[in-house]
Design an enzyme around this catalytic site. Structure first.
Site, PDB file in Angstrom:
ATOM      1  CB  CYS A 164      20.541  21.802  54.778  1.00 51.06           C
ATOM      2  SG  CYS A 164      21.715  22.948  56.337  1.00 51.06           S
ATOM      3  NE  ARG A 221      20.645  30.964  61.313  1.00 46.62           N
ATOM      4  CZ  ARG A 221      21.124  29.365  60.869  1.00 46.62           C
ATOM      5  NH1 ARG A 221      22.328  29.807  60.539  1.00 46.62           N
ATOM      6  NH2 ARG A 221      20.167  28.863  60.051  1.00 46.62           N
ATOM      7  CG  ASP A 269      34.386  20.041  54.116  1.00 44.53           C
ATOM      8  OD1 ASP A 269      34.848  18.451  53.353  1.00 44.53           O
ATOM      9  OD2 ASP A 269      34.650  20.523  53.776  1.00 44.53           O
ATOM     10  CD  GLU A 283      21.986  26.258  58.613  1.00 48.31           C
ATOM     11  OE1 GLU A 283      21.873  27.093  58.013  1.00 48.31           O
ATOM     12  OE2 GLU A 283      20.499  25.613  58.805  1.00 48.31           O
ATOM     13  CG  HIS A 306      18.477  24.071  49.267  1.00 47.32           C
ATOM     14  ND1 HIS A 306      18.744  25.086  49.406  1.00 47.32           N
ATOM     15  CD2 HIS A 306      17.375  23.745  49.124  1.00 47.32           C
ATOM     16  CE1 HIS A 306      17.476  26.118  48.984  1.00 47.32           C
ATOM     17  NE2 HIS A 306      16.937  25.073  48.340  1.00 47.32           N
ATOM     18  CD  GLU A 365      17.207  31.326  61.834  1.00 48.75           C
ATOM     19  OE1 GLU A 365      17.247  29.655  60.879  1.00 48.75           O
ATOM     20  OE2 GLU A 365      18.544  31.535  61.914  1.00 48.75           O
TER      21      GLU A 365
END
Length: 351
Positions: free
Chosen positions: A319, A7, A105, A48, A317, A37
């Site tokens: 995602c 990340r 987006d 995501e 959420h 993760e």
């Protein structure tokens, strides 16, 4: 196609991971794994991943693209210092999103989709990027006096642009700086300037971007079957919203059913809103203010009960297209809490 990412180094890892894939691997379903993760990518991590990496790649600080405040669209930065290979990888990334059914987006001018399909551009296509320039050039073409064109407009065959705060100029033809625009050559000037602004000035950025994007489609000739507007829908979704269709396919969790009082109020409130507010709500829940191909009936949308009545705001959420909605005690409170939540949820592209 497995993509492993840190990340803290999202852009660097994303571009490196895409670059190492073979073309055959890119055509496999994408699976995203964030290093360190837990979690299996069932679609949420992929969504995501695209949202985060696009947000960072299109950050003006990154320098690859510029945001046109007046028309709220993104365009290639003609002064970008990034290598052509970086723009190609961004094109591959957007193609991957389309191939994996993820809406972005991301607002581009309609001219981009015409360029990707090899369609010719005209003065009208400039309106999405620079409305003032488009209006000014239209005025030039229709000017009939009083006075001469060269005296009133004072133009030569050159384009003036900004390069990191420094004004620069580019001749539109050999000797253009010393050739005045007149009534007899103004059409040539407009055509050359439009071509330079939409094509020539960004050729070194757009061409590798196009090559990367087309990698995901051109081998099968799929894009040749589409219009520019249809390609735009593939990338960013449709602007047509049918919330009646969304209500018909909505799912409920946490104790909610279609007959729950809170759910009845929720749909009543949503349908009363104007179009801009409905778009804000859709963006709040899904990360995009547009519907997928086939309309909102194709969207997997879930409303989950988030505890009893209280002061807390609804959350989401994005995602997974899940709205977490408290069981509010009145229709008015439902409306106020929803409006407050979506008004304070500033996402990518909202200034």
């Amino acid at each position: 196609c497995m993509v492993r990412l840190r990340r803290d180094f999202l852009v660097e890892d994303a571009l490196a991971e895409i670059a190492r894939q073979t073309l055959a691997d890119l055509f496999k379903p994408l699976r995203v794994f964030f290093i360190g993760e837990e979690g299996v990518d069932a679609g949420g991590l992929t969504k995501e991943f695209f949202a985060l990496v696009i947000e960072r790649l299109f950050d003006p600080q990154f320098g690859m693209f510029v945001f046109k405040e007046e028309t709220r669209v993104w365009w290639f930065n003609p002064a970008s210092l990034e290598e052509a290979s970086e723009f190609k990888l961004v094109g591959v990334l957007l193609g991957l999103a389309v191939y994996n059914g993820v809406l972005l987006d991301l607002a581009f001018p309609h001219a981009l989709y015409k360029k990707l399909l090899g369609r010719p551009l005209a003065l009208a296509d400039l309106a999405d990027l620079s409305p003032d320039t488009e209006r000014g050039l239209s005025s030039l073409l229709h000017f009939e006096g009083p006075g001469e064109v060269e005296d009133v407009f004072g133009l030569n065959f050159e384009a003036v642009y900004d390069c990191f705060g420094t004004p620069r100029s580019q001749e539109l033809k050999p000797g253009g700086r010393s050739e005045a625009v007149t009534a007899s050559n103004r059409r040539e000037y407009v055509d050359r300037l439009v071509d330079w602004m939409l094509n020539g000035s960004v050729a070194s950025q757009f061409e590798p971007f196009r090559d990367g994007f087309l990698m995901m489609f051109d081998p099968a000739g799929l894009l040749r079957l589409l219009t520019p507007r249809e390609l735009e829908v593939l990338v960013v979704g449709s602007p047509v919203l049918d919330f009646e269709a969304l209500e018909r396919v909505a799912q409920y969790q946490g104790g909610y059913t279609p007959q729950s009082q809170a759910i009845q109020w929720f749909w009543q409130v949503l349908k009363e809103w104007d179009e801009p507010t409905k778009r804000q709500f859709l963006k709040f829940v899904t990360g995009s203010d547009r519907s997928p191909i086939g309309g909102l009936s194709k969207l997997r949308f879930t409303v989950q009960r988030q505890g009893p009545d209280g002061i807390q705001l609804p959350t989401s959420h994005t995602c997974f297209n899940v709205l977490l909605l408290p069981d509010y005690s009145s229709r008015g409170k439902m409306r106020d809490r929803l409006l407050t939540a979506i008004a304070n949820a500033e996402g990518f592209g909202l200034k």
